[in-house]
Motif scaffolding. Sequence first.
Motif, short mmCIF file in Angstrom:
data_model
loop_
_atom_site.label_atom_id
_atom_site.label_comp_id
_atom_site.label_asym_id
_atom_site.label_seq_id
_atom_site.Cartn_x
_atom_site.Cartn_y
_atom_site.Cartn_z
N ARG A 17 72.05 -23.10 63.52
CA ARG A 17 70.96 -23.60 62.43
C ARG A 17 70.99 -25.26 62.74
O ARG A 17 70.20 -25.75 62.64
CB ARG A 17 71.20 -23.46 61.27
N SER A 18 72.41 -25.77 62.88
CA SER A 18 72.24 -27.11 62.89
C SER A 18 71.67 -27.71 64.39
O SER A 18 71.09 -28.81 64.24
CB SER A 18 73.72 -27.63 63.11
N SER B 17 68.48 -30.16 64.58
CA SER B 17 68.50 -31.30 65.47
C SER B 17 67.29 -31.40 66.55
O SER B 17 66.77 -32.54 66.68
CB SER B 17 69.79 -31.72 66.00
N LEU B 18 67.07 -30.49 66.95
CA LEU B 18 65.99 -30.19 67.98
C LEU B 18 64.67 -30.57 67.13
O LEU B 18 63.77 -31.15 67.93
CB LEU B 18 65.94 -28.89 68.68
N LEU B 19 64.49 -29.80 66.13
CA LEU B 19 63.07 -30.04 65.32
C LEU B 19 62.93 -31.51 64.83
O LEU B 19 61.81 -31.91 64.86
CB LEU B 19 63.08 -29.28 64.09
N ARG B 20 64.05 -32.25 64.63
CA ARG B 20 64.14 -33.76 64.18
C ARG B 20 63.46 -34.32 65.43
O ARG B 20 62.77 -35.34 65.25
CB ARG B 20 65.33 -34.06 63.77
N GLU B 21 63.67 -34.18 66.43
CA GLU B 21 63.73 -34.83 67.38
C GLU B 21 61.93 -34.72 67.89
O GLU B 21 61.29 -35.44 68.91
CB GLU B 21 64.32 -34.81 68.83
N LEU B 22 61.33 -33.56 67.70
CA LEU B 22 60.06 -32.96 68.14
C LEU B 22 59.03 -33.92 67.32
O LEU B 22 59.37 -34.41 66.13
CB LEU B 22 59.74 -31.66 68.08
N PRO B 23 57.88 -34.10 67.86
CA PRO B 23 56.94 -34.91 66.86
C PRO B 23 56.42 -33.95 65.66
O PRO B 23 56.49 -32.73 65.97
CB PRO B 23 55.59 -34.90 67.61
N ARG C 216 51.26 -26.47 56.81
CA ARG C 216 50.86 -25.09 56.77
C ARG C 216 49.92 -24.50 58.01
O ARG C 216 49.76 -23.64 58.40
CB ARG C 216 49.62 -24.87 55.58
N SER C 217 49.95 -25.77 59.03
CA SER C 217 49.41 -25.52 60.21
C SER C 217 50.07 -24.56 61.26
O SER C 217 51.42 -24.50 61.03
CB SER C 217 49.02 -26.63 61.00
N PRO C 218 49.55 -23.66 62.12
CA PRO C 218 50.60 -22.87 62.81
C PRO C 218 51.37 -23.82 63.87
O PRO C 218 51.10 -24.84 64.02
CB PRO C 218 49.54 -22.05 63.82
N ARG C 219 52.47 -23.12 64.04
CA ARG C 219 53.66 -23.62 64.89
C ARG C 219 53.29 -23.97 66.29
O ARG C 219 52.36 -23.20 66.59
CB ARG C 219 54.67 -22.70 64.97
N THR C 220 53.49 -24.96 66.92
CA THR C 220 53.06 -25.13 68.31
C THR C 220 54.12 -23.95 69.00
O THR C 220 55.05 -23.52 68.50
CB THR C 220 53.63 -26.57 68.66
N PRO C 221 53.71 -23.61 70.28
CA PRO C 221 54.32 -22.95 71.30
C PRO C 221 55.92 -23.45 71.48
O PRO C 221 56.73 -22.47 71.53
CB PRO C 221 53.71 -23.06 72.61
N LEU C 222 56.17 -24.94 71.41
CA LEU C 222 57.43 -25.02 71.51
C LEU C 222 58.23 -24.73 70.36
O LEU C 222 59.56 -24.14 70.42
CB LEU C 222 57.64 -26.49 71.87
N HIS C 223 57.83 -24.89 69.26
CA HIS C 223 58.41 -24.47 67.89
C HIS C 223 58.69 -23.06 68.03
O HIS C 223 59.65 -22.66 67.52
CB HIS C 223 57.52 -24.93 66.66
N THR C 224 57.81 -22.36 68.30
CA THR C 224 57.77 -20.84 68.19
C THR C 224 58.77 -20.40 69.22
O THR C 224 59.90 -19.51 68.90
CB THR C 224 56.50 -20.28 68.67
N ARG C 225 59.04 -20.89 70.36
CA ARG C 225 59.98 -20.58 71.53
C ARG C 225 61.32 -20.96 71.08
O ARG C 225 62.05 -20.17 71.31
CB ARG C 225 59.69 -21.58 72.93
N LEU C 226 61.56 -22.04 70.43
CA LEU C 226 62.86 -22.52 70.03
C LEU C 226 63.33 -21.63 68.94
O LEU C 226 64.54 -21.21 69.09
CB LEU C 226 62.69 -23.95 69.29
N TYR D 209 69.31 -35.62 74.63
CA TYR D 209 68.21 -36.16 75.58
C TYR D 209 66.90 -36.68 74.87
O TYR D 209 66.37 -37.77 74.95
CB TYR D 209 68.03 -35.00 76.64
N LEU D 210 66.60 -35.66 73.96
CA LEU D 210 65.24 -35.89 73.16
C LEU D 210 65.71 -37.24 72.39
O LEU D 210 64.63 -37.94 72.11
CB LEU D 210 64.76 -34.68 72.42
#
Length: 114
Positions: free
Chosen positions: A9-10, A14-20, A26-36, A66-67
């Motif tokens: 979870r941590s 931390s990955l989500l913090r670095e993504l835009p 309420r908007s749908p998750r991006t494909p990258l969020h979904t994949r993570l 890296y991000l």
Amino acid sequence: MAPSAAQLRSIYRSLLRELPPRPILRSPRTPLHTRLRETISTSSTTTPSAAASEAEAARGVQLAHYLRSQRKYVTLLERYNPGMGMDEEERIRLTARRVGMDLPVEYGLGRNKA
């Protein structure tokens, strides 16, 4: 030793913090969020081996580092190169103003600059 659910979870957070950020939650998750999310959830439920899950967790930590480094790099680049996004004319005008000069007003081709 396999990473615990809290460690996964941590890493995920931390990955989500670095993504835009998403503009509206309420908007749908991006494909990258979904994949993570899928990767983290499958890693925590099915572990083929402890070594494989450790390697995936280490890869996730490296990706987060890296991000974070890339985000800091872009921030520093924008801070110390403020004219990077300007067109050449504007950059020349601001450079002249920096040394105390004003560029002459150009007349021609049907446009007037002030």
